[in-house]
Design an enzyme around this catalytic site. Structure first.
Site, PDB file in Angstrom:
ATOM      1  N   ASP A 167       0.865  -1.183   0.000  1.00 26.46           N
ATOM      2  CA  ASP A 167       0.000   0.000   0.000  1.00 26.46           C
ATOM      3  C   ASP A 167       0.901   1.233   0.000  1.00 26.46           C
ATOM      4  O   ASP A 167       1.545   1.541   1.009  1.00 26.46           O
ATOM      5  CB  ASP A 167      -0.890   0.020   1.249  1.00 26.46           C
TER       6      ASP A 167
ATOM      7  N   LYS B  98     -10.463   0.454  -2.500  1.00 28.69           N
ATOM      8  CA  LYS B  98     -10.339   0.116  -1.074  1.00 28.69           C
ATOM      9  C   LYS B  98     -10.582   1.389  -0.269  1.00 28.69           C
ATOM     10  O   LYS B  98     -10.009   2.441  -0.579  1.00 28.69           O
ATOM     11  CB  LYS B  98      -8.930  -0.418  -0.770  1.00 28.69           C
TER      12      LYS B  98
ATOM     13  N   LYS C 109      -6.813   3.385  -3.187  1.00 25.24           N
ATOM     14  CA  LYS C 109      -7.195   3.349  -1.766  1.00 25.24           C
ATOM     15  C   LYS C 109      -7.441   4.775  -1.297  1.00 25.24           C
ATOM     16  O   LYS C 109      -6.633   5.677  -1.566  1.00 25.24           O
ATOM     17  CB  LYS C 109      -6.067   2.664  -0.993  1.00 25.24           C
TER      18      LYS C 109
HETATM   19  O1  G3H Z   1      -3.939   1.835   5.692  1.00 22.26           O
HETATM   20  C1  G3H Z   1      -4.662   2.402   6.467  1.00 22.26           C
HETATM   21  C2  G3H Z   1      -5.500   1.729   7.427  1.00 22.26           C
HETATM   22  O2  G3H Z   1      -6.249   0.739   6.815  1.00 22.26           O
HETATM   23  C3  G3H Z   1      -6.276   2.732   8.178  1.00 22.26           C
HETATM   24  O3  G3H Z   1      -7.028   2.143   9.131  1.00 22.26           O
HETATM   25  P1  G3H Z   1      -7.461   3.006  10.406  1.00 22.26           P
HETATM   26  O4  G3H Z   1      -8.056   4.281   9.944  1.00 22.26           O
HETATM   27  O5  G3H Z   1      -8.448   2.156  11.094  1.00 22.26           O
HETATM   28  O6  G3H Z   1      -6.194   3.214  11.178  1.00 22.26           O
END
Ligand code: G3H
Length: 245
Positions: free
Chosen positions: A100, A191, A162
């Site tokens: 990512d 995503k 994403k």
């Molecule tokens: O890559 C980023 C995460 O999926 C963000 O998740 P979160 O907002 O729950 O920390």
């Protein structure tokens, strides 16, 4: 693709979630314990903030179909392309199977589209066999910039666009719809990450809107809550396949 809730078990639902553990003070014990939770919930990937954790996560997920998700250029995305590519290559060498990467938001806002596209292509190449995702930080972009970023991501053949790194305000439904509509005829999927409270309801709405994957630190709790929502009839319940005679 819309999710077929009626024919999807709780176990299947896990594959629409990446479990992300990103805090700076995360320790090895935590990473190992949360990897086991990702396995228990049958998530698509366990995502972590930097290549440092790759070997530990690859070890914990060994023998499962969960992806080892290293972040690249996280969370600001303002490293040079060469640094991001090295980070991607090293993570893949160490066992990462999905990457990512954070887009350079400033470069997109400066309309340096050739430069942004080249970086996307370089990242894709550096990722080799790994699945690829590009984080656009939708909450910082206009709708036009979101659409442009998504088109460039698709042009570079990156697997997923994403929405967010989860470090900022979180995107709106309208911003996710811009992503979904821009990418509806391409191979690149959407995503959504950085899902704010109430997380289960918001995650459900983003999946209904056409996102195919949710990334969250709360993936297990969201999966549990969606399952509860099905049990009490708030969302379509799973229908057992009828036995063929
Ligand atoms: O890559 C980023 C995460 O999926 C963000 O998740 P979160 O907002 O729950 O920390």
């Amino acid at each position: 693709m819309m999710i077929d809730w009626k024919h999807m078990t709780k176990h299947d639902l896990g594959k629409h979630f990446d479990y992300a553990i990103l805090p700076k003070d995360t320790t090895e014990d935590v990473i190992r314990k949360e990897c086991q939770k990702a396995i228990e919930y049958n998530c698509k990937a366990f995502c972590f903030s930097s290549s440092y954790w790759t070997k530990v996560v690859a070890e914990e997920l060994k023998g499962t179909d969960l992806l080892v998700g290293a972040a690249v250029g996280f969370p600001f995305g303002q490293q040079t392309s060469a640094v991001k590519c090295f980070e991607a290559e090293e993570a893949v060498r160490m066992g990462a199977t999905v990457l990512d990467c954070c887009m350079n938001v400033g470069a997109l806002k400066d309309k340096k589209y050739d430069q942004v596209l080249q970086e996307f292509k370089d990242f894709k190449k550096a990722s080799g066999p790994a699945m690829t995702k590009m984080i656009i930080e939708a909450e910082m972009l206009t709708d036009e910039e979101i659409a442009t970023a998504c088109k460039l991501i698709a042009k570079a053949d990156i697997d997923w666009a994403k929405s967010s790194s989860g470090q900022y305000n979180g995107m709106t439904m309208e911003q996710v719809l811009v992503m979904v509509n821009t990418l509806k005829d391409s191979k690149t999927k959407v995503k959504v990450s950085g899902v704010k409270y109430p997380r289960p309801q918001n995650a459900y709405a983003f999946l209904l809107a056409g996102a195919e994957l949710i990334g969250s630190r709360a993936a297990p709790e969201i999966i549990d809550a969606l399952d509860t929502m099905r049990k009490i009839g708030m969302i379509p319940a799973y229908e057992e396949p009828s036995e063929s005679k």
